[in-house]
Design a protein around this motif. Structure first.
Motif, PDB file in Angstrom:
ATOM      1  N   LEU A  25       0.826  -1.203   0.000  1.00 21.23           N
ATOM      2  CA  LEU A  25       0.000   0.000   0.000  1.00 21.23           C
ATOM      3  C   LEU A  25       0.859   1.252   0.000  1.00 21.23           C
ATOM      4  O   LEU A  25       0.576   2.223  -0.702  1.00 21.23           O
ATOM      5  N   PHE A  30      -1.188   4.470  -1.943  1.00 20.18           N
ATOM      6  CA  PHE A  30      -2.652   4.416  -1.911  1.00 20.18           C
ATOM      7  C   PHE A  30      -3.108   4.127  -0.504  1.00 20.18           C
ATOM      8  O   PHE A  30      -3.126   2.994  -0.068  1.00 20.18           O
ATOM      9  N   PHE A  32      -6.409   4.407   1.677  1.00 17.09           N
ATOM     10  CA  PHE A  32      -7.826   4.656   1.424  1.00 17.09           C
ATOM     11  C   PHE A  32      -8.281   5.813   2.284  1.00 17.09           C
ATOM     12  O   PHE A  32      -8.382   5.717   3.485  1.00 17.09           O
ATOM     13  N   ILE A 163     -12.654  -3.933  -5.725  1.00 15.37           N
ATOM     14  CA  ILE A 163     -11.416  -3.996  -4.952  1.00 15.37           C
ATOM     15  C   ILE A 163     -10.338  -3.205  -5.683  1.00 15.37           C
ATOM     16  O   ILE A 163     -10.097  -3.417  -6.866  1.00 15.37           O
ATOM     17  N   CYS A 164      -9.693  -2.292  -4.979  1.00 12.86           N
ATOM     18  CA  CYS A 164      -8.674  -1.462  -5.621  1.00 12.86           C
ATOM     19  C   CYS A 164      -7.446  -2.301  -5.988  1.00 12.86           C
ATOM     20  O   CYS A 164      -7.150  -3.313  -5.360  1.00 12.86           O
ATOM     21  N   LYS A 165      -6.735  -1.851  -6.995  1.00 13.73           N
ATOM     22  CA  LYS A 165      -5.592  -2.605  -7.519  1.00 13.73           C
ATOM     23  C   LYS A 165      -4.466  -2.797  -6.503  1.00 13.73           C
ATOM     24  O   LYS A 165      -3.894  -3.888  -6.424  1.00 13.73           O
ATOM     25  N   LEU A 167      -4.599  -3.183  -3.318  1.00 11.59           N
ATOM     26  CA  LEU A 167      -4.964  -4.225  -2.359  1.00 11.59           C
ATOM     27  C   LEU A 167      -4.939  -5.593  -3.029  1.00 11.59           C
ATOM     28  O   LEU A 167      -4.460  -6.574  -2.453  1.00 11.59           O
ATOM     29  N   ASN A 200     -13.521   0.669  -7.029  1.00 10.26           N
ATOM     30  CA  ASN A 200     -12.425   0.792  -6.063  1.00 10.26           C
ATOM     31  C   ASN A 200     -12.900   1.216  -4.680  1.00 10.26           C
ATOM     32  O   ASN A 200     -12.137   1.798  -3.903  1.00 10.26           O
ATOM     33  N   CYS A 203     -10.729  -1.051  -0.333  1.00  6.85           N
ATOM     34  CA  CYS A 203      -9.282  -0.983  -0.435  1.00  6.85           C
ATOM     35  C   CYS A 203      -8.673  -1.266   0.933  1.00  6.85           C
ATOM     36  O   CYS A 203      -9.324  -1.859   1.797  1.00  6.85           O
TER      37      CYS A 203
END
Length: 324
Positions: A25, A30, A32, A163-165, A167, A200, A203
């Motif tokens: 992360l 990133f 969240f 789901i964010c990339k 994560l 997204n 996360c």
């Protein structure tokens, strides 16, 4: 003389997974956090219409059309959303690209329904001939209308990108499978409660050295500010949203390598009984420790005990909530 001693330490698989997720992360920059919600609008009337999805572009004798488009594109590239929205309105001109800008700003700030409205208006403008052109470079590198169609498909089918990339990339296959199961349950919760999730929306976040599975949810319920304080609204937000989504996040088989659950709920309050009352946004964020969440779902502790052991933020300020 000071002597430093160093030794090897065996790390458990779960601890290793947590440290790997945190590192991923951080490497992806990133965390969240709905930072976009800090957008500072100069015109509150424009802000209110924009958030509701009712903002409409109109032609004017004073409109400047494609002139100054480079400045707008810079605001878009730098994610200066409030300035971009007000800049588009200030053009007094109708364009598929300008509605795309409004849609992109709304999507980034968490107003998914408004974003869909603006994207649909962008496609309508394109069909009506109110379009930018590649030949005159008035599209500023945006592939119109393909870029709009892509965003519409993503927003209307959030399961693909819930789901964010960062994560996803941080998870081992077994953990990713558990995460996808949780995401499917969150989608089911959203369908039941008419919540419009954005891409997204799920996360990871790091808080006080712990890693949390984070999700951001728009609240479909508006609250009466004449009869409810922000603290009373927060208690209702917990009851209306957080406790309902918690089984999707914390329930299920397998041990997800997180320390807790970070639930951000975007809510609105207004004065009921006044037709033209402007809703005000209030943002609640609940950091729920994993162990307490599991005990709550097992009915070993009460809702109040769960809240007492959690960290709750109201517009980024820590608060305590007492249930009625």
């Amino acid at each position: 003389m000071k002597i430093n001693y160093y030794c090897r330490k065996t790390i458990s698989p779960r601890a290793f997974m947590k440290s790997f997720i945190i590192a991923a992360l951080i490497a992806g920059s990133f965390f969240f956090a709905p930072c976009g919600f800090a957008a500072d609008f100069q015109d509150q009337g424009v802000k209110t219409q924009f958030e509701k999805g009712t903002l409409r572009l109109k032609y004017s004798m004073l409109g400047s059309g494609a002139g100054g488009g480079a400045a707008l594109n810079t605001l878009y590239a730098e994610k200066r959303w409030a300035e971009l929205v007000e800049g588009v309105v200030g053009k007094r001109y109708v364009s598929d690209l300008y509605y795309f800008y409004l849609g992109a700003a709304a999507e980034a700030l968490g107003y998914s329904e408004a974003a869909l409205n603006y994207y649909d208006l962008s496609l309508a403008a394109y069909r009506n001939g109110d379009r930018c052109t590649v030949g005159f470079d008035s599209c500023r590198g945006v592939a119109m209308p393909a870029a709009v169609v892509e965003r519409v498909n993503t927003l209307r089918n959030p399961a693909k990108e819930l789901i964010c990339k960062p994560l996803k990339a941080s998870m081992a296959p077994a953990q990713l499978e558990l995460l996808q199961q949780r995401a499917e349950k969150v989608l089911q919760f959203a369908d039941r409660n008419r919540v419009s999730l954005i891409a997204n929306a799920m996360c990871g976040s790091v808080f006080k050295k712990g890693i949390y599975l984070a999700v951001m949810l728009p609240n479909p319920i508006e609250y009466n500010e004449n009869t409810l304080t922000n603290y009373m609204i927060g208690a209702r937000v917990f009851d209306d949203v957080v406790r309902k989504v918690l089984p999707a996040l914390a329930g299920g088989d397998g041990d997800l390598a997180v320390d807790g659950y970070d639930v951000t709920v975007i809510s609105y309050k207004k004065t009921f009984g006044i037709a033209q009352a402007i809703p005000t946004k209030v943002q609640y964020r609940f950091y729920l420790p994993k162990g307490l969440a599991e005990r709550y779902l097992d009915k070993d502790i009460s809702s109040q005990q769960l809240l007492d052991g959690s960290v709750i933020l109201l517009n980024d300020d820590r608060i305590d909530l007492k249930l009625q």
